[in-house]
Design a protein around this motif. Structure first.
Motif, PDB file in Angstrom:
ATOM      1  N   HIS A 141      61.067  60.181 147.367  1.00  0.00           N
ATOM      2  CA  HIS A 141      59.904  59.703 146.617  1.00  0.00           C
ATOM      3  C   HIS A 141      59.022  58.818 147.491  1.00  0.00           C
TER       4      HIS A 141
ATOM      5  N   LYS B 286      63.564  70.712 144.246  1.00  0.00           N
ATOM      6  CA  LYS B 286      63.484  70.212 145.620  1.00  0.00           C
ATOM      7  C   LYS B 286      62.062  69.745 145.889  1.00  0.00           C
TER       8      LYS B 286
ATOM      9  N   ARG C 275      63.888  61.042 136.607  1.00  0.00           N
ATOM     10  CA  ARG C 275      64.946  61.582 137.478  1.00  0.00           C
ATOM     11  C   ARG C 275      65.684  62.732 136.763  1.00  0.00           C
ATOM     12  N   ALA C 276      66.028  62.505 135.493  1.00  0.00           N
ATOM     13  CA  ALA C 276      66.758  63.524 134.731  1.00  0.00           C
ATOM     14  C   ALA C 276      65.933  64.807 134.631  1.00  0.00           C
ATOM     15  N   GLU C 277      64.637  64.658 134.409  1.00  0.00           N
ATOM     16  CA  GLU C 277      63.765  65.837 134.282  1.00  0.00           C
ATOM     17  C   GLU C 277      63.668  66.621 135.585  1.00  0.00           C
ATOM     18  N   LEU C 278      63.748  65.911 136.705  1.00  0.00           N
ATOM     19  CA  LEU C 278      63.521  66.567 138.000  1.00  0.00           C
ATOM     20  C   LEU C 278      64.811  67.072 138.654  1.00  0.00           C
ATOM     21  N   THR C 279      65.936  66.869 137.982  1.00  0.00           N
ATOM     22  CA  THR C 279      67.209  67.298 138.552  1.00  0.00           C
ATOM     23  C   THR C 279      67.132  68.760 138.985  1.00  0.00           C
ATOM     24  N   GLY C 280      67.594  69.014 140.204  1.00  0.00           N
ATOM     25  CA  GLY C 280      67.641  70.402 140.683  1.00  0.00           C
ATOM     26  C   GLY C 280      66.360  70.866 141.356  1.00  0.00           C
TER      27      GLY C 280
ATOM     28  N   MET D 281      66.475  59.210 145.831  1.00  0.00           N
ATOM     29  CA  MET D 281      65.678  60.370 145.436  1.00  0.00           C
ATOM     30  C   MET D 281      64.463  60.430 146.369  1.00  0.00           C
TER      31      MET D 281
ATOM     32  N   LYS E 169      56.290  70.836 135.155  1.00  0.00           N
ATOM     33  CA  LYS E 169      57.419  71.660 135.612  1.00  0.00           C
ATOM     34  C   LYS E 169      57.196  73.136 135.259  1.00  0.00           C
TER      35      LYS E 169
ATOM     36  N   ALA F  77      64.841  56.636 135.225  1.00  0.00           N
ATOM     37  CA  ALA F  77      65.994  57.459 134.836  1.00  0.00           C
ATOM     38  C   ALA F  77      65.523  58.706 134.085  1.00  0.00           C
TER      39      ALA F  77
END
Ligand code: LLP
Length: 422
Positions: free
Chosen positions: A53, A267, A260-265, A51, A218, A257
């Motif tokens: 980072h 850029k 990561r799940a929250e930031l899926t999609g 990812m 977000k 994790a």
């Protein structure tokens, strides 16, 4: 998991006996394990593998340049909050493009120094700071990359002194006012908007407040996009807690994790500012028992173990009522255990390392290890009561090195002068 373990009844740091270090360096001293530092850094990083980072170690947690350099060699950057921390990071060869600058009170001089160094970004915490940064950058004919630190008004459920993301705290810009500030920044000639940041507090033992804050970030980024403001960096701050006593903080990989799940999609490049979780359990404070005494006459007898480290060396117990495990360096062979306060020589009743703690019976000259002292230990130490600051030592495998000399009396008066004006 750390590398402070007993071998044949002697507490060791990796393969070195702590009593051997004490014999050469004297007490008190802070002691760090290279293997633990590396393990914590790589464990933290592994959760974000694949990812985009950047991990920027929060320098305030443990500022010794040997530690900063170690993380830099592993790819780490630095989260700084002062010109002094910038100086340390540069001395430690942290790459300037991996340095971010947080804090509510950056002076003009500090902004200038950070621009000069070419840091990655400033986490701006007020409209006034934005104006000052624009003016300084214009004067230097350069561009300042910024994020605003937004205050998401989330309760991190930690000690009040280290909660930072509530509306009543002094940190960041309220979400409701942030859009207006981004719009102002957008048209400033020497400002380039690159990110959004938040940091809600320290020693968090739950993941939910982080996620709640991230969701607000977000939603805010979506608002910015509507104004044609593109965000490259999302800075989540630091704050993951560690076990001092019986706390059960989230494992960094679970935290990763969830993030990561929250930031899926999205850029974006994620920036992280961990402090305590990397260094807290990688360092200890070693101290020698000077006296034991029993004060009777009150309602009940009170036992004290008086050691040569004090609140000036480790402020956390006095300041936050923090718990630090205290272990004998030489493991007692089934000694009697008694309740005692472990205290320092400073002239305040608030000077304690532990209160009403069940301790093995100890004798003057014995060594004690105050565990989990790697974060906010030495970095918060002072010379109160004119006590020279402790030495700092690092172990790697079977070797140790002094990474900060014990201060001497001359250090205490450096820069002072007897007045000629009287
Ligand atoms: N980023 C910012 C903007 C911060 O203010 C802090 C800590 C961190 C990152 C790192 O937080 P950590 O991952 O270490 O929780 N002296 C107190 C802790 C103060 C924390 C201040 N800010 C203590 O001894 O518990």
């Amino acid at each position: 998991m750390n590398h402070f373990t007993y071998h044949n009844g002697e507490l060791c740091c990796e393969d070195v006996r702590i009593k051997d270090i004490a014999a050469q360096v004297g007490t008190p001293f802070y002691l760090y394990s290279t293997a633990t530092l590396k393990r914590h850094f790589t464990a933290f990083e592994s959760g974000f593998e694949g990812m985009a980072h950047q991990t920027c170690f929060a320098v305030k947690a443990c500022s010794n340049i040997a530690i900063l350099n170690l993380f830099a060699t592993l790819g780490g950057g630095a989260d700084i909050v002062s010109g002094g921390e910038l100086f340390r990071a540069l001395q430690a060869e942290v790459e300037p493009q991996k340095i971010i600058y947080s804090g509510v009170g950056k002076t003009g001089k500090e902004l200038r120094e950070a621009l000069q160094a070419g840091i990655l970004m400033f986490n701006v915490e007020s409209p006034q700071e934005l104006d000052r940064l624009q003016a300084v950058a214009a004067e230097m004919n350069t561009i300042a990359r910024i994020a605003f630190r937004i205050n998401p008004d989330v309760d991190p459920k930690t000690h009040a002194y280290i909660s930072t993301g509530l509306a009543k705290n002094k940190f960041g810009v309220p979400v409701a006012e942030a859009l207006q500030e981004y719009l102002r920044a957008k048209v400033m000639p020497n400002i380039k908007i690159v990110g959004v940041s938040c940091h809600i507090g320290s020693q968090l033992t739950q993941i939910e407040p982080f996620i709640e804050a991230l969701r607000k970030v977000k939603a805010f980024i979506a608002q910015l996009e509507q104004e044609d403001i593109q965000i490259k960096y999302v800075d989540m701050g630091g704050g993951i807690g560690i076990p001092y006593d019986d706390e059960q903080p989230p494992h960094p990989t679970d935290y990763a994790a969830a993030v990561r799940a929250e930031l899926t999609g999205m850029k974006v490049t994620l920036i992280l500012e961990p402090g305590r979780v990397l260094v807290g359990n990688a360092g200890i404070l070693v101290t020698e028992v000077q006296y034991t005494k029993v004060n009777s006459g009150g309602e009940q007898e009170k036992r004290f173990i008086i050691v040569d480290a004090a609140m000036n060396d480790l402020a956390r117990p006095s300041l936050y009522g923090a718990h630090h495990e205290i272990l004998p360096v030489h493991a007692p062979a089934a000694k009697e255990r008694q309740r005692a306060d472990v205290v320092g020589p400073i002239c305040e009743s608030g000077d304690f390392l532990a209160k009403d703690r069940i301790m093995p019976e100890v004798q003057p000259g014995e060594l004690l290890a105050v565990m989990s002292s790697g974060a906010y230990g030495f970095s918060m130490s002072s010379t109160y009561n004119s006590r020279p600051r402790a030495a700092e030592v690092i172990v790697s495998g079977g070797s140790f090195q002094v990474i900060r000399q014990r201060e001497c009396y001359a250090d205490l008066v450096r820069g002072e002068a007897v007045s000629a004006l009287a």
